[in-house]
Design an enzyme around this catalytic site. Structure first.
Site, PDB file in Angstrom:
ATOM      1  CB  ILE A  12      -0.850   0.045   1.121  1.00 42.81           C
ATOM      2  CG1 ILE A  12      -2.341   0.906   1.153  1.00 42.81           C
ATOM      3  CG2 ILE A  12      -0.126  -0.053   2.657  1.00 42.81           C
ATOM      4  CD1 ILE A  12      -3.423   0.833  -0.249  1.00 42.81           C
ATOM      5  CE  LYS A  88      -8.878  -0.118   3.917  1.00 39.04           C
ATOM      6  NZ  LYS A  88      -8.556  -1.929   4.188  1.00 39.04           N
ATOM      7  CG  ASP A 165      -7.518  -5.520   4.368  1.00 39.45           C
ATOM      8  OD1 ASP A 165      -6.954  -4.501   5.459  1.00 39.45           O
ATOM      9  OD2 ASP A 165      -7.181  -5.363   3.136  1.00 39.45           O
TER      10      ASP A 165
END
Length: 305
Positions: A12, A88, A165
């Protein structure tokens, strides 16, 4: 420009954070804290303390590690006078998340718990369209293939994660769109025989006005991927698709632009830093915790990569 460091250099960070920091006129990526290779041209350090000893002018960090252990990282960052942005989900547990929220409140540091799907292009236009309408029913379908989006990532199967997720992205959108406090009524969690986290989940909720919300998550979706939210109202039906980046009203497409989610996140962080204001919302995370508290567990076949 704010001198920022990334903590955790995984998929990410490389796919989203690094390019969007590079494109921002508000941030300068000056360091990375990682056990792996840092981004090209950026010095890497093993700990925040090591980084701050070498580069005391770092002002903020963006934490992109897997969620377990976030409290210790946030505590160390705040102790070094750093403002903090969190990828997140914010933490591994609610207690951990509430712990660093308290730390930030007790300091003068900015804390930003991000929900990137809330920054999808259609979310703000959808909020505006829903004003004054009565919502009758919401249906969420969030189905993707973990093999495509998280290849070889063992952390995704840690307890409490799995299908949540991606699922928490949908929850972050509906907690923005729907009125009042969402409450969980029922949950069925389907666990692969060889994994400690669910691969699929079906939830029923009620929004703050009493309208039903049906949610279906699947992490084993072969073929077309689905990230859809349909909201039926007294004056038409809103359809958000492609992760809330596209919008249609009664089947007619609405132009919402194409600005990237992470570009908006970093612009939001820059605004928070300018006003010395934190932005912390744990409501999507609480719904995940509620699902594990109330959920009926059902075992399914083993997961194979």
């Amino acid at each position: 420009m704010t001198r920022i460091a990334l903590i955790g250099i995984g998929k990410i960070a490389r796919d989203q954070h690094i390019p969007h920091i590079a494109a921002s006129d508000a941030f300068d990526l000056v360091a990375a804290v990682t056990q792996h290779d840092p981004p090209e041209g950026v010095p890497g350090f093993r700990t925040i303390a090591e980084m701050m000893a070498a580069l005391p002018t770092v002002e903020a960090v963006s934490i992109c590690t897997p969620p377990r252990g976030r409290l210790a990282l946030v505590r160390e960052a705040i102790d070094h006078g750093l403002d903090v942005m969190l990828e997140k989900p914010p933490a591994a547990t609610l207690s951990e998340a509430e712990g660093f929220v308290s730390l930030a409140k007790a300091s003068d540091r900015v804390l930003f718990t991000t929900w990137h799907s809330r920054e999808a292009a259609a979310v703000d236009p959808a909020c505006a369209w829903l004003v004054g309408k009565t919502i009758r029913r919401t249906v969420v379908t969030w189905k993707e293939d973990v093999r495509v989006w998280h290849p070889g990532q063992a952390w995704i199967w840690e307890p409490g994660i799995g299908v949540f997720d991606p699922g928490i992205n949908a929850l972050s959108v509906i907690t923005r769109l729907l009125p009042g406090l969402l409450s969980l009524d029922t949950a069925e969690l389907r666990f692969p025989a060889n994994k400690p986290a669910p691969i699929a989940a079906d939830l029923t909720l009620t929004d703050g006005a009493g309208a039903p919300v049906a949610v279906a998550f699947d992490f084993d979706q072969r073929g077309p991927q689905h990230w859809d939210i349909v909201i039926e109202t007294d004056r038409g039906t809103l359809n958000l698709s492609h992760g809330a980046s596209r919008m249609a009203i009664d089947g007619v497409a609405v132009d919402v632009g194409e600005e990237a989610e992470y570009a908006r996140l970093y612009r939001r962080f820059a605004g928070l830093l300018a006003t010395r204001t934190s932005d912390v919302d744990l409501s999507p995370f609480r719904l995940v915790a509620d699902a594990f508290l109330l959920g009926h567990r059902r075992e399914v076949g083993p997961f194979e990569d």
